[in-house]
Design a protein around this motif. Structure first.
Motif, PDB file in Angstrom:
ATOM      1  N   UNK A   1      14.834  20.383  39.324  1.00  0.00           N
ATOM      2  CA  UNK A   1      16.187  19.976  38.975  1.00  0.00           C
ATOM      3  C   UNK A   1      16.365  18.478  38.888  1.00  0.00           C
ATOM      4  N   UNK A   2      15.423  17.712  39.445  1.00  0.00           N
ATOM      5  CA  UNK A   2      15.468  16.250  39.374  1.00  0.00           C
ATOM      6  C   UNK A   2      14.685  15.749  38.170  1.00  0.00           C
ATOM      7  N   UNK A   3      13.418  16.189  38.037  1.00  0.00           N
ATOM      8  CA  UNK A   3      12.566  15.564  37.015  1.00  0.00           C
ATOM      9  C   UNK A   3      12.724  16.166  35.622  1.00  0.00           C
ATOM     10  N   UNK A   4      13.127  17.436  35.499  1.00  0.00           N
ATOM     11  CA  UNK A   4      13.250  18.012  34.167  1.00  0.00           C
ATOM     12  C   UNK A   4      14.340  17.330  33.334  1.00  0.00           C
ATOM     13  N   UNK A   5      15.524  17.032  33.886  1.00  0.00           N
ATOM     14  CA  UNK A   5      16.491  16.265  33.090  1.00  0.00           C
ATOM     15  C   UNK A   5      15.979  14.877  32.701  1.00  0.00           C
TER      16      UNK A   5
ATOM     17  N   UNK B   1      14.261  12.405  24.246  1.00  0.00           N
ATOM     18  CA  UNK B   1      15.413  12.346  23.369  1.00  0.00           C
ATOM     19  C   UNK B   1      16.108  13.675  23.212  1.00  0.00           C
ATOM     20  N   UNK B   2      16.003  14.517  24.234  1.00  0.00           N
ATOM     21  CA  UNK B   2      16.570  15.860  24.187  1.00  0.00           C
ATOM     22  C   UNK B   2      17.860  15.933  24.996  1.00  0.00           C
ATOM     23  N   UNK B   3      18.696  16.918  24.720  1.00  0.00           N
ATOM     24  CA  UNK B   3      19.882  17.132  25.549  1.00  0.00           C
ATOM     25  C   UNK B   3      19.482  17.647  26.928  1.00  0.00           C
ATOM     26  N   UNK B   4      20.374  17.599  27.890  1.00  0.00           N
ATOM     27  CA  UNK B   4      20.047  18.105  29.232  1.00  0.00           C
ATOM     28  C   UNK B   4      19.652  19.575  29.188  1.00  0.00           C
ATOM     29  N   UNK B   5      18.741  20.001  30.051  1.00  0.00           N
ATOM     30  CA  UNK B   5      18.335  21.414  30.054  1.00  0.00           C
ATOM     31  C   UNK B   5      19.479  22.312  30.507  1.00  0.00           C
ATOM     32  N   UNK B   6      19.448  23.526  30.013  1.00  0.00           N
ATOM     33  CA  UNK B   6      20.405  24.515  30.494  1.00  0.00           C
ATOM     34  C   UNK B   6      20.101  24.845  31.947  1.00  0.00           C
TER      35      UNK B   6
END
Length: 314
Positions: free
Chosen positions: A246-250, A257-262
């Protein structure tokens, strides 16, 4: 030294072979397909086409190479991850970690190999242990049913390799790879990066699983160090910042250059994909690589994923 790299055309092999050649070693590198021998040769290795699940093919190739060192980097993990088919996707790699390991060990012993290094990974360290485990930590003894075969294959590989008495048997528990050739990179068509850009790689539950990451070039340099200086046993190979998904994936999404993960609830992912992926995403511990740095003199080019995401994804 003369070194036989099984899996030379794989993600880590493509970085490992040039580093070994740069250190003055002579490398024979395997591939499953005759069409890829040119790519292996371009890395600096003498190519060998080998079916790792055929003991005679393995024995013949190793005997012909007459190496001092065998390096087992064989997996069948290619293409985009698919939680719905996780067990099926792992089946071929499980065979390489069991049957393939046994064939390579038998062939290595027959020619008097003095060092045998094999790829393990840190994704299934014991859940009831420390949140950041050293090499005294063990592989999870009670994995979810849908992950049991994969975990058993890892355990087989580690026990078989570190249990040999005729050579230095070394298992490397790598963190999760990123960087060129891994799918987590900026190159067009990179499968994991495309999933992240498409918001198809979610944070599951609270994103509490701790994944240790390692840049693929650092994983390769640790492997060179283990070949040259390692002693029998297990070494962890990861960067210095194990943190929850939950910390490193965003952070990775931003770097790509991607939107935040679901964010998806664990019960939903468990219903669709099974308990294994949920366990990995919510309960996995990280690892410490202090032993490798201390005993092998290994230094990381990217000790921080933040530096690696900024400079090493291309």
């Amino acid at each position: 030294m003369r070194i036989f790299v099984a899996g030379a055309s794989g993600a880590i092999g493509r970085h490992l072979v040039p580093q070994l050649v740069a250190h003055g070693h002579e490398v024979v590198g395997t591939t499953r397909s005759a069409s890829r021998t040119g790519a292996v040769r371009a890395l600096g290795a003498e190519p060998a086409v080998v079916d790792a699940l055929d003991p005679d093919s393995v024995a013949d190739a190793v005997a012909k190479a007459a190496p001092e060192v065998v390096v087992h980097q064989l997996t069948a993990l290619s293409g985009p991850p698919n939680f719905r088919r996780a067990k099926q996707m792992a089946a071929a790699t499980n065979r390489l970690r069991t049957e393939g390991t046994d064939h390579l060990l038998a062939a290595a012993r027959a020619v008097g190999v003095r060092t045998f290094v094999a790829q393990s990974n840190a994704m299934w360290m014991e859940r009831a242990g420390a949140r950041v485990a050293d090499e005294n930590g063990r592989i999870e003894p009670n994995p979810p049913a849908d992950a049991a075969e994969a975990v058993a294959a890892l355990r087989h590989l580690e026990d078989a390799v570190t249990g040999i008495t005729w050579a230095e048997g070394i298992a490397l528990r790598y963190g999760a790879f990123y960087g060129p050739g891994t799918g987590i990179e900026t190159a067009p068509g990179s499968v994991m990066a495309d999933l992240i850009r498409g918001r198809k790689f979610p944070v599951v539950g609270g994103g509490t699983g701790v994944w240790s990451l390692v840049h693929i070039a650092d994983a390769a340099s640790a492997t060179v160090a283990a070949i040259e200086k390692g002693r029998r046993g297990v070494y962890h190979v990861a960067d210095d910042e194990p943190e929850p998904i939950g910390v490193w994936l965003p952070e990775l999404a931003r770097a790509l250059g991607a939107p935040p993960p679901r964010r998806l609830p664990a019960w939903l992912v468990r219903l669709v994909a099974g308990p294994g992926p949920v366990d990995m995403m919510t309960r996995a511990p990280g690892i410490s690589s202090e032993k490798a740095k201390r005993e092998l003199g290994w230094t990381l080019r990217y000790p921080s994923r933040r530096q690696g995401f900024a400079e090493g994804l291309g």
